[in-house]
Design a protein around this motif. Structure first.
Motif, PDB file in Angstrom:
ATOM      1  N   ALA A 118     -10.044 -11.548  -2.991  1.00 53.25           N
ATOM      2  CA  ALA A 118     -10.390 -10.121  -2.952  1.00 53.25           C
ATOM      3  C   ALA A 118     -11.289  -9.835  -1.763  1.00 53.25           C
ATOM      4  O   ALA A 118     -11.173  -8.788  -1.105  1.00 53.25           O
ATOM      5  CB  ALA A 118     -11.083  -9.704  -4.249  1.00 53.25           C
TER       6      ALA A 118
ATOM      7  N   ARG B 272       1.438 -15.080  -0.432  1.00 48.74           N
ATOM      8  CA  ARG B 272       1.671 -13.760   0.154  1.00 48.74           C
ATOM      9  C   ARG B 272       3.115 -13.309  -0.042  1.00 48.74           C
ATOM     10  O   ARG B 272       3.390 -12.157  -0.381  1.00 48.74           O
ATOM     11  CB  ARG B 272       1.327 -13.780   1.643  1.00 48.74           C
TER      12      ARG B 272
ATOM     13  N   ASP C 265     -11.328 -11.617   1.003  1.00 48.29           N
ATOM     14  CA  ASP C 265     -10.502 -11.817   2.189  1.00 48.29           C
ATOM     15  C   ASP C 265      -9.077 -11.379   1.848  1.00 48.29           C
ATOM     16  O   ASP C 265      -8.252 -12.174   1.406  1.00 48.29           O
ATOM     17  CB  ASP C 265     -10.537 -13.287   2.614  1.00 48.29           C
ATOM     18  N   SER C 266      -8.799 -10.092   2.037  1.00 51.35           N
ATOM     19  CA  SER C 266      -7.523  -9.517   1.593  1.00 51.35           C
ATOM     20  C   SER C 266      -6.321 -10.101   2.317  1.00 51.35           C
ATOM     21  O   SER C 266      -5.187  -9.982   1.846  1.00 51.35           O
ATOM     22  CB  SER C 266      -7.544  -7.994   1.777  1.00 51.35           C
ATOM     23  N   SER C 267      -6.541 -10.758   3.469  1.00 50.17           N
ATOM     24  CA  SER C 267      -5.417 -11.331   4.207  1.00 50.17           C
ATOM     25  C   SER C 267      -4.769 -12.496   3.462  1.00 50.17           C
ATOM     26  O   SER C 267      -3.612 -12.834   3.712  1.00 50.17           O
ATOM     27  CB  SER C 267      -5.886 -11.814   5.583  1.00 50.17           C
TER      28      SER C 267
ATOM     29  N   GLN D 135      -6.728  -2.799   0.104  1.00 50.66           N
ATOM     30  CA  GLN D 135      -7.994  -2.525  -0.555  1.00 50.66           C
ATOM     31  C   GLN D 135      -7.761  -1.685  -1.812  1.00 50.66           C
ATOM     32  O   GLN D 135      -6.865  -0.850  -1.863  1.00 50.66           O
ATOM     33  CB  GLN D 135      -8.943  -1.782   0.393  1.00 50.66           C
TER      34      GLN D 135
ATOM     35  N   ASP E  13       0.833  -1.203   0.000  1.00 49.38           N
ATOM     36  CA  ASP E  13       0.000   0.000   0.000  1.00 49.38           C
ATOM     37  C   ASP E  13       0.866   1.251   0.000  1.00 49.38           C
ATOM     38  O   ASP E  13       0.633   2.201  -0.761  1.00 49.38           O
ATOM     39  CB  ASP E  13      -0.917  -0.020   1.231  1.00 49.38           C
TER      40      ASP E  13
ATOM     41  N   LEU F  66      -2.846  -8.129  -0.095  1.00 44.29           N
ATOM     42  CA  LEU F  66      -2.995  -6.934  -0.926  1.00 44.29           C
ATOM     43  C   LEU F  66      -3.908  -5.929  -0.232  1.00 44.29           C
ATOM     44  O   LEU F  66      -4.899  -6.309   0.394  1.00 44.29           O
ATOM     45  CB  LEU F  66      -3.588  -7.303  -2.284  1.00 44.29           C
TER      46      LEU F  66
END
Length: 839
Positions: free
Chosen positions: A166, A383, A168-170, A176, A6, A174
């Motif tokens: 998408a 990840r 569950d971004s964990s 939002q 981010d 990544l």
């Protein structure tokens, strides 16, 4: 060091905006500068790609492509990763199209219009998962059936649905706002034409690759074949070997007598590293896609800590299938825990009684399945690899054109600045003379350099065409010494064409003819290497030929059949015999050409690398026209000219030319005459026959006392008699003879056609290379002309200013140069940031 995606993305956006502001500041400081035709053109190009980059970085997307060996369970893996049944799951190679899955809360389906599509195209909204699945499945099956008759552009299908990683971004780590796209690509055996292969290559090259392998193919008997297929998959599809995870699927099929799983995986890692020439051992994860697929789809694509949106009926259906199809896995993982075993049994009993399964129980089932299937380890590895690849796969591609366009604009501005910082009238005149000299040298040398380089390349290709291995080896070594990287690869690729065509097309058809093999068996074998329509065409013509040649007799290298000139039916059959064999040659020619184009498209990277090395060498030679040895100028044209050239040639990348192979044949008809019995006749014939006749002769013996004695004697006697005789009637009979090549001779003729085709292929490649080099020369000449015209206009203005008080003008150009250098520094920071993995 840990990467904050981010933060990195925001920093990139900030730097890009600063670059845009810096360029705007330059424009505002003196708009008239950017009205110059040369500068204006560069600015327009920069602003276009700048706006595109800004939009791409506002809505970035991370793409994951699934590729794999035959029937490795790619679609099951995709469905497990997205948490819903969307990608059609087939037992065999049934598809061939590209399915893109994009995250969206609104479910819709888009099927792109393609030429002559025999399936529905358009856009549909408000579809359920089942509707999406069935529509996509119907499209893939329609394509599969239609391409048996002729080639079609494969369907391009995009499904917009909520995707698990998408929601569950964990899972991927990544932030939002970053889009996620999964691309389910067909198996290589489903893609046997050049057009569709090129489409897939474009998809894979921009994505992170998940490579699926089948556990049942990694035993000692099958592993070599699996790795050969894997090499082709990665090479042909042009997957990025620097961003791959390998999944060994179906490990639940492991038998109790098999080698330990860890031993097999370690051996496989070593061999994949060697086969794909990887710098390090790859990640190979043992996986059970089916177990994870059932469990994840029973939960859905929502985050783990939220409520599931999957209906009870759907949930029970997936879990019931899980207990049925994955019973062995569950039993293996619960055998040492009686409590857990009973817990699963109770759930199975509840499902049989159609009792609802609450979210907490479902979460617990999913936790176990993530552990047992390898899913948890896969997401953890994802990840790490996403962080490593994010800048290279998402940020850098959005900015490459910005860097190229800004570099050209900056170099053109440098030429302008250098020109406007000449403060003496005499120096202006000298520079104008130097501009004339540049133009003269350019026109004089550019064609000469082109001719010399063309001659070298023609000699190089001419040498590669020879059958003398020593000459070819010498040429390859000389090319490598001169830095012509890739020419060994392009030479090997052209040489490999012949071997590939012989192994996968000629030998199977030849052996089928010799062994009277069934047409369907041959068709199925050919479908693995050519399109179904071509495989069917060959199988049909083969079937007719194989039935007919049984009526021929073999004479040396030929099969011969003779019919009398007056046998109309026989002649008709002979015409059919010849027509079907010629049709077999025609279909083989089409298949060989198509396979050759497909094979060489798979090697496209090697050809592009070789061509790029020649372009680099040509550019170095063209630089001579601007070298300081020819003139001593205060204006640096070289950087600007080369920068402009690089930008333009990158916008017009070459595509491989078409290639065709001609196959000759020695099918021939003769007329011959033979003396034969055409009938019989009977007639009476008078014959004479002489035979010895025996008789007794009496004679007197003695002189005083005579006595009569006898003796037996023979004498010839001729008699005449008449008999009936049957005679043959003979005459010259004319025949038509058809000589067909024996299968071995057919194979020789097809191979000969390929060898001739290879020679013409070198000629086609030579033409392809020379056209590209001519294009580069033209663009270089245009670039230099643009720059000299810019400098000429600037010198004209500078001459007028020098005649007046120009102290104020001096200060302006100093300030302008500082602003331009500041913009360049920002661009350099942006480029470093976009290439840097960690911050």
């Amino acid at each position: 060091m840990e990467l904050n995606i981010d933060s990195k993305l925001n920093n990139t956006r900030k730097l890009l905006q600063e670059l845009g502001n810096s360029v705007s500041s330059l424009i505002n400081s003196s708009p008239d500068i950017f009205e110059d035709p040369g500068i204006k053109s560069c600015l327009k190009g920069f602003l276009t790609v700048y706006q595109e980059a800004t939009q791409r970085l506002e809505n970035p997307s991370f793409r994951i492509a699934t590729i794999g060996t035959t029937s490795s369970g790619k679609s099951t893996i995709v469905n497990a990763l997205i948490g819903r049944k969307i990608a059609p799951i087939e037992a065999g190679e049934m598809s061939g199209g590209v399915l893109s899955l994009k995250h969206s809360q609104e479910q819709k389906l888009f099927i792109a219009e393609t030429e002559d599509a025999v399936w529905d195209t358009g856009e549909w909204t408000g579809l359920s998962d089942e509707d999406l699945y069935q529509r996509i499945r119907t499209v893939m099956h329609s394509y599969h059936d239609a391409r048996k008759k002729r080639e079609y552009v494969a369907p391009q299908v995009t499904a917009y649905v909520p995707l698990l990683p998408a929601c569950d971004s964990s899972l991927l780590g990544l932030p939002q706002g970053i889009g996620i796209e999964l691309i389910d690509l067909p198996g290589l055996k489903s893609v046997q034409d050049r057009t569709n292969l090129a489409t897939i290559q474009q998809q894979v090259n921009k994505a992170f690759s998940l490579v699926a392998l089948d556990y049942m193919q990694v035993d000692d008997d099958h592993r070599k074949r699996l790795l050969e297929e894997l090499k082709k998959v990665v090479e042909y599809l042009q997957g990025r070997t620097d961003s791959m995870i390998f999944i060994l699927n179906r490990v639940d099929q492991r038998g109790t007598d098999d080698l330990p799983l860890e031993v097999r995986i370690n051996k496989l890692r070593e061999e994949i590293k060697d086969v794909l020439s990887l710098p390090e051992l790859p990640d190979v994860l043992p996986f059970n896609a089916r177990l994870l697929y059932y469990a994840q789809c029973a939960w859905g694509s929502g985050a783990f800590n939220e409520l599931s949106k999957v209906a009870q009926k759907t949930r029970l259906k997936f879990i019931q299938a899980m207990f049925q199809d994955c019973a062995g896995v569950i039993k293996l993982n619960t055998k040492e825990n009686r409590h857990l075993k009973n817990w699963f049994r109770n759930i199975e009993d509840d499902i049989e009684d159609n009792k609802p399964l609450d979210d907490e129980t479902m979460r617990q089932i999913l936790r176990y399945c993530l552990e047992w299937s390898g899913g948890r380890e896969l997401w953890e590895l994802f990840r790490v690899r996403v962080q490593e690849s994010f800048a290279e796969l998402v940020i850098l591609p959005a900015l490459v054109d910005v860097f190229d366009s800004y570099s050209t604009l900056s170099q053109f501005l440098d030429v302008l600045i250098q020109t406007r910082q000449i403060y003496h009238q005499k120096q202006v005149e000298e520079e104008r003379e130097k501009l004339d000299k540049i133009t003269q040298i350019l026109h004089k040398n550019i064609k000469k350099i082109g001719r010399e380089f063309k001659t070298e390349i023609e000699d190089l290709i001419g040498g590669l065409k020879t059958d003398n291995p020593q000459i070819r080896l010498k040429i390859k070594k000389n090319a490598e010494k001169k830095g012509r990287n890739g020419f060994s690869l392009i030479f090997d690729a052209v040489s490999e064409v012949e071997g590939d065509l012989t192994d996968v097309l000629i030998v199977p058809v030849r052996d089928a003819l010799k062994n009277n093999q069934g047409a369907f068996e041959l068709r199925d074998k050919l479908r693995e290497v050519i399109s179904p329509s071509l495989a069917d065409d060959i199988a049909k013509t083969y079937d007719n030929v194989s039935r007919r040649i049984n009526q021929f007799s073999r004479e040396s290298e030929y099969l011969v059949k003779r019919v009398r000139v007056d046998d109309e039916k026989g002649q008709k059959e002979l015409e059919h015999d010849e027509r079907y064999v010629r049709l077999l040659y025609h279909t083989m020619r089409a298949a060989i050409s198509a396979r050759a184009e497909f094979f060489l498209q798979g090697k496209a990277k090697q050809f592009e690398q070789a061509l790029e090395s020649l372009v680099d060498e040509q550019i170095e030679r063209l630089k001579i026209c601007l070298s300081e040895d020819n003139f001593d100028s205060s204006i640096d044209f070289e950087k600007a000219a080369i920068s402009n050239l690089r930008k333009k040639i990158s916008q017009n990348l070459p595509a491989l030319p078409d290639k065709f192979f001609e196959l000759s044949d020695t099918i021939k008809q003769n007329r011959s005459k033979k003396t034969e019995v055409i009938g019989q006749k009977t007639e009476n014939v008078t014959r004479t026959k002489t035979e010895d006749e025996t008789y007794i002769e009496y004679y007197q013996s003695g002189s005083c006392f005579q006595s009569t004695k006898s003796r037996t004697k023979t004498r010839p006697v001729t008699r005449s008699y008449t008999e009936s005789v049957t005679r043959d009637i003979k005459a010259d009979v004319e025949y038509i003879e058809l000589f067909l090549p024996y299968p071995d001779l057919m194979a020789k003729q097809w191979s000969s056609g390929i060898k001739k085709g290879k020679e013409s292929l070198w000629d086609i490649l030579l033409d392809w290379i020379l056209k590209r080099l001519d294009y580069v020369s033209c663009i270089f000449e245009d670039s230099v002309n643009d720059l000299t015209n810019l400098a000429e206009r600037a010198l004209e203005k500078q001459l007028n200013i020098i005649e007046d008080n120009f102290e104020q003008e001096k200060q302006f150009w100093k300030d302008f140069e500082m602003k331009k250098n500041n913009a360049t520094a920002i661009c350099q920071m942006l480029e470093e940031n976009s290439r840097q993995t960690y911050i």
